[in-house]
Design a protein around this motif. Sequence first.
Motif, PDB file in Angstrom:
ATOM      1  N   UNK A 151      31.673 -72.176  63.830  1.00 28.30           N
ATOM      2  CA  UNK A 151      30.796 -72.462  62.693  1.00 28.30           C
ATOM      3  C   UNK A 151      31.212 -71.634  61.479  1.00 28.30           C
ATOM      4  N   UNK A 152      31.474 -70.357  61.700  1.00 30.97           N
ATOM      5  CA  UNK A 152      31.936 -69.511  60.590  1.00 30.97           C
ATOM      6  C   UNK A 152      33.259 -70.044  60.014  1.00 30.97           C
ATOM      7  N   UNK A 153      34.151 -70.459  60.902  1.00 29.66           N
ATOM      8  CA  UNK A 153      35.453 -70.948  60.452  1.00 29.66           C
ATOM      9  C   UNK A 153      35.307 -72.205  59.596  1.00 29.66           C
ATOM     10  N   UNK A 154      34.442 -73.120  59.993  1.00 31.61           N
ATOM     11  CA  UNK A 154      34.263 -74.354  59.230  1.00 31.61           C
ATOM     12  C   UNK A 154      33.628 -74.085  57.870  1.00 31.61           C
ATOM     13  N   UNK A 155      32.695 -73.144  57.836  1.00 33.81           N
ATOM     14  CA  UNK A 155      32.080 -72.803  56.547  1.00 33.81           C
ATOM     15  C   UNK A 155      33.109 -72.198  55.606  1.00 33.81           C
ATOM     16  N   UNK A 156      33.969 -71.335  56.132  1.00 31.74           N
ATOM     17  CA  UNK A 156      34.994 -70.720  55.297  1.00 31.74           C
ATOM     18  C   UNK A 156      36.109 -71.690  54.950  1.00 31.74           C
ATOM     19  N   UNK A 157      36.228 -72.773  55.703  1.00 35.62           N
ATOM     20  CA  UNK A 157      37.176 -73.821  55.325  1.00 35.62           C
ATOM     21  C   UNK A 157      36.712 -74.510  54.046  1.00 35.62           C
ATOM     22  N   UNK A 158      35.397 -74.698  53.933  1.00 33.51           N
ATOM     23  CA  UNK A 158      34.842 -75.290  52.716  1.00 33.51           C
ATOM     24  C   UNK A 158      34.909 -74.288  51.569  1.00 33.51           C
ATOM     25  N   UNK A 159      34.596 -73.018  51.866  1.00 30.33           N
ATOM     26  CA  UNK A 159      34.666 -71.961  50.856  1.00 30.33           C
ATOM     27  C   UNK A 159      35.045 -70.669  51.568  1.00 30.33           C
ATOM     28  N   UNK A 160      36.257 -70.221  51.349  1.00 33.58           N
ATOM     29  CA  UNK A 160      36.765 -69.056  52.076  1.00 33.58           C
ATOM     30  C   UNK A 160      36.005 -67.771  51.750  1.00 33.58           C
ATOM     31  N   UNK A 161      35.280 -67.755  50.642  1.00 29.91           N
ATOM     32  CA  UNK A 161      34.548 -66.556  50.241  1.00 29.91           C
ATOM     33  C   UNK A 161      33.072 -66.597  50.646  1.00 29.91           C
TER      34      UNK A 161
END
Length: 392
Positions: free
Chosen positions: A233-243
């Motif tokens: 879940x964290x990885x997918x969120x950071x895929x949309x916005x790495x910050x």
Amino acid sequence: RLRSGLVVAEIALTLVLLVCAGLLVRTVMRLRNVDTGFNAQNVLAMNIGLPRIKYPKPENWISFNQQVSERLAALPGVKAAGTTSVLPLSDNFDGRGILVEDHPKPRGEEISVDLYIATPGYLKAMEIPLLRGRAITEQDTSDSFKVALINRTMADQLWPNQDPLGRRVKFAGGQDDSQPWRTIVGVVSDVSQYALDKKPPMQIYLPHSQFPTSFNSIVVKTENDPASVLAAVRREIQTVDKDQAVYNVTTLEQLQAGSISLRRFLMILLIVFAILTLTLAAVGIYGVMSYVVTQRTHEIGIRMAVGASAVDILKLVVKSGLGLALVGVGIGLVSALALTRLMETVLFGVTPTDTLTFVIGALGLMAVAVVACYIPARRATKVDPLIALRYE
């Protein structure tokens, strides 16, 4: 008399603690069986906040939430995912005043409701039952006509014995009254927002695309342990916005358990003290009756010599011990009736004078007293009359 008085006091205190613990046990059981309006099992939750510098417009908030929801819903082991402005049982709320079209109350009067902004996947992830109409869908965009869902309480209070579907409401927009009318398209179950022991207020749900917010909570319904998908879940969120960071990561089960944590702590504390005092009371009765048997050994020998049976001796000793127990239980019942009223604020679904709890506590304590009396009484029946007659 002093020994007997101490035993009576121990029994009375034990009964008070047993009753208080029993009331809290029943309270916690009732709270665990409360219909929260959602299914907390295997639901991961976390908060996000979109900085205005990077996401200056509502269109940016809508796009971010849509992308994240779609990516999370596609993860292996995930059943559904969505976002909401307010999580149930999170100590947060968003109260708003609304106007109801053609409502019989005076014009301009506001009705207070709790507002939830949600994406289409939120209701599915939370498994909030849809009672009537339809849910929020992907077709509810910023360009389509404005819609809303309401809970059962709002439907019953504003439109008793009527169909709320098709009715219109809007938020109070100040003097310019610029807020649009929103058509009610569905009714969902009540959701526990503040606490399990408090009745849910009137609640309204709006599509995120029609009322966007930059601070939201993500909910992810998983097939197994929610912790197993946290990294993905964290990885997918950071895929949309790495910050983009997430915070307040928890599960709905933890939130639900936290809402009754105080009562559960008090319950465990009282149970521990009740067990300790029950043990002391049992030891006290046993000690007093053992001492009585020892002092009355000569008497017991005489009774047996003139024809008293083992059963008669057993009754003699047990009756003496149960007399102390009955006095202690009587005092304990009166004390418990007075003290449990102080617990009324922490009880739920049970009264401070609940008959069943009092009866079970008293009978349980008497059962322990019978056992504590029986052991020395049994030993008394085995006394040899010849030895007992010579005992000094």
